[in-house]
Scaffold this active site. Structure first.
Site, PDB file in Angstrom:
ATOM      1  N   ASP A  44      -2.331   1.904   0.173  1.00 16.02           N
ATOM      2  CA  ASP A  44      -1.787   0.689   0.780  1.00 16.02           C
ATOM      3  C   ASP A  44      -0.512   0.251   0.056  1.00 16.02           C
ATOM      4  O   ASP A  44       0.128  -0.726   0.442  1.00 16.02           O
ATOM      5  CB  ASP A  44      -2.836  -0.433   0.841  1.00 16.02           C
ATOM      6  CG  ASP A  44      -3.260  -0.934  -0.528  1.00 16.02           C
ATOM      7  OD1 ASP A  44      -2.880  -0.323  -1.543  1.00 16.02           O
ATOM      8  OD2 ASP A  44      -3.996  -1.947  -0.578  1.00 16.02           O
ATOM      9  N   SER A  45      -0.112   1.019  -0.965  1.00 20.58           N
ATOM     10  CA  SER A  45       1.213   0.835  -1.566  1.00 20.58           C
ATOM     11  C   SER A  45       2.303   0.971  -0.506  1.00 20.58           C
ATOM     12  O   SER A  45       3.432   0.557  -0.715  1.00 20.58           O
ATOM     13  CB  SER A  45       1.441   1.869  -2.679  1.00 20.58           C
ATOM     14  OG  SER A  45       1.122   3.168  -2.231  1.00 20.58           O
ATOM     15  N   ASP A  83      -6.817   4.603   2.041  1.00 18.32           N
ATOM     16  CA  ASP A  83      -7.052   3.360   1.302  1.00 18.32           C
ATOM     17  C   ASP A  83      -7.538   2.265   2.243  1.00 18.32           C
ATOM     18  O   ASP A  83      -6.956   2.060   3.320  1.00 18.32           O
ATOM     19  CB  ASP A  83      -5.701   2.927   0.699  1.00 18.32           C
ATOM     20  CG  ASP A  83      -5.834   2.349  -0.686  1.00 18.32           C
ATOM     21  OD1 ASP A  83      -6.968   2.161  -1.158  1.00 18.32           O
ATOM     22  OD2 ASP A  83      -4.776   2.093  -1.299  1.00 18.32           O
ATOM     23  N   LYS A 112     -10.860   4.934  -0.173  1.00 12.78           N
ATOM     24  CA  LYS A 112     -10.773   4.297  -1.492  1.00 12.78           C
ATOM     25  C   LYS A 112     -10.844   2.800  -1.309  1.00 12.78           C
ATOM     26  O   LYS A 112     -10.255   2.259  -0.363  1.00 12.78           O
ATOM     27  CB  LYS A 112      -9.456   4.673  -2.185  1.00 12.78           C
ATOM     28  CG  LYS A 112      -9.251   3.956  -3.519  1.00 12.78           C
ATOM     29  CD  LYS A 112      -8.087   4.524  -4.312  1.00 12.78           C
ATOM     30  CE  LYS A 112      -6.735   3.963  -3.944  1.00 12.78           C
ATOM     31  NZ  LYS A 112      -6.622   2.485  -4.089  1.00 12.78           N
ATOM     32  N   GLU A 114     -10.905  -1.019  -3.715  1.00  8.45           N
ATOM     33  CA  GLU A 114     -10.712  -1.652  -5.018  1.00  8.45           C
ATOM     34  C   GLU A 114     -11.931  -2.502  -5.378  1.00  8.45           C
ATOM     35  O   GLU A 114     -12.559  -3.092  -4.500  1.00  8.45           O
ATOM     36  CB  GLU A 114      -9.457  -2.541  -4.992  1.00  8.45           C
ATOM     37  CG  GLU A 114      -8.180  -1.758  -4.774  1.00  8.45           C
ATOM     38  CD  GLU A 114      -6.912  -2.618  -4.850  1.00  8.45           C
ATOM     39  OE1 GLU A 114      -6.993  -3.806  -5.237  1.00  8.45           O
ATOM     40  OE2 GLU A 114      -5.835  -2.083  -4.518  1.00  8.45           O
ATOM     41  N   GLU A 181      -6.448   2.294 -13.095  1.00  8.19           N
ATOM     42  CA  GLU A 181      -5.035   1.899 -13.062  1.00  8.19           C
ATOM     43  C   GLU A 181      -4.695   0.939 -14.201  1.00  8.19           C
ATOM     44  O   GLU A 181      -5.349  -0.101 -14.372  1.00  8.19           O
ATOM     45  CB  GLU A 181      -4.697   1.260 -11.694  1.00  8.19           C
ATOM     46  CG  GLU A 181      -3.244   0.801 -11.617  1.00  8.19           C
ATOM     47  CD  GLU A 181      -2.733   0.538 -10.208  1.00  8.19           C
ATOM     48  OE1 GLU A 181      -3.454   0.792  -9.228  1.00  8.19           O
ATOM     49  OE2 GLU A 181      -1.581   0.055 -10.114  1.00  8.19           O
TER      50      GLU A 181
HETATM   51  O1  KIV Z   1      -2.039   2.201  -2.909  1.00  7.39           O
HETATM   52  C1  KIV Z   1      -1.830   3.071  -3.766  1.00  7.39           C
HETATM   53  O2  KIV Z   1      -0.848   3.803  -3.723  1.00  7.39           O
HETATM   54  C2  KIV Z   1      -2.779   3.184  -4.855  1.00  7.39           C
HETATM   55  C3  KIV Z   1      -2.383   3.999  -6.037  1.00  7.39           C
HETATM   56  C4  KIV Z   1      -1.383   3.268  -6.832  1.00  7.39           C
HETATM   57  C5  KIV Z   1      -3.552   4.401  -6.863  1.00  7.39           C
HETATM   58  O3  KIV Z   1      -3.822   2.607  -4.805  1.00  7.39           O
END
Ligand code: KIV
Length: 263
Positions: A44-45, A83, A112, A114, A181
């Site tokens: 989600d970056s 994510d 993934k 958090e 992280e």
């Molecule tokens: O969203 C993302 O790119 C991430 C990485 C920084 C691990 O969660």
């Protein structure tokens, strides 16, 4: 060779470092996997590096489904992690399953999310129903307003102990992988040694089972603030392909991250 979860577990068993990069489109998916990137993380970056937001918080599930599908069309062998964006997994486990299923249907092989022990019930629900889960603890960017910025986590003894407990709780709940992280390298080493699943570090030192960077950071094309752990691989390469090849080689050899990229 197609990289499955079993293949990743075998790499972990043989102490072979796992090379991960974020990826958001089909062309990069093909380029990255051709250079030996094992896992493409549709992070989600993308809210920051593609959409120009200040945080990852505005990213929608539709955005993630779209980019996961783009990556899945370009990748023939890499393992794909999708994510879960903010607000889509802090709901009931059943609703989280329905949201995660959209990423899996779009082509992700794992999702993934958090959060630590508080997410254990949800992780158990997903993992028990066929969705592989990667946890993410330490600096969790979706909690930026709570933690007051993108800063080192787990510095104090109590916070470090809590992260260790979170990691164990996630593994016990059925997580198959864990992103660490921006935590001290020594703590990441301790967590990695305590688990039987691979840890993927970003700003977490060289002892993790693998490493991940945001693609736009390692190519130095993100105009925002540079994190200490983000090495610019383009500066010594004659193009993107060579930059990615060098990143994979340094992750596999253990020479990245160096001390200067760690805490
Ligand atoms: O969203 C993302 O790119 C991430 C990485 C920084 C691990 O969660």
């Amino acid at each position: 060779m197609k990289i499955t979860l079993t293949a990743l577990q075998e790499m972990y068993g043989k102490n072979e470092k796992i090379a991960v990069l974020t990826c958001y489109d089909a062309s990069f998916a093909a380029l990255l996997e051709a250079q030996g990137v094992d896992i493409l993380l549709v992070g989600d970056s993308l809210g920051m590096v593609l959409q120009g937001h200040e945080t990852t918080l505005p990213v929608s599930l539709d955005n993630m489904v779209y980019h996961t599908a783009c990556v899945a069309r370009g990748a023939k062998q890499a393992f794909i992690i999708g994510d879960m964006p903010f607000g889509t997994f802090q709901v009931s486990p059943q609703e989280t399953f329905a949201n995660a299923a959209r990423l899996i249907a779009a082509g992700a092989h794992m999702i993934k999310l958090e959060g630590g022990a508080v997410m254990a019930e949800t992780v158990e629900f997903l993992a028990g129903r066929g969705i592989p889960v990667c946890g993410h603890i330490g600096l969790t960017p979706q909690s930026v307003h709570q933690i007051g910025g993108y800063r080192l986590q787990g510095k104090e003894a109590a916070a470090a102990q809590k992260l260790l407990e979170d990691a164990v709780a996630l593994e016990q709940a059925g997580a198959d992988m864990l992103v660490l992280e921006t935590i001290p390298a020594l703590l990441a080493a301790e967590i990695t040694a305590a688990l039987s699943i691979p840890t993927i570090g970003i700003g977490a030192g060289a002892a993790c089972s693998g490493q991940v960077l945001v693609l736009h950071d390692m190519l130095n094309i993100y105009p925002g603030k540079k994190a200490r752990f983000a090495k610019n691989y383009l500066q010594d390469a004659c193009g993107i392909t060579e930059a990615v090849k060098n990143y994979v080689a340094e992750v596999k050899s253990g020479s990245f991250p160096a001390q200067e990229h760690s805490f």
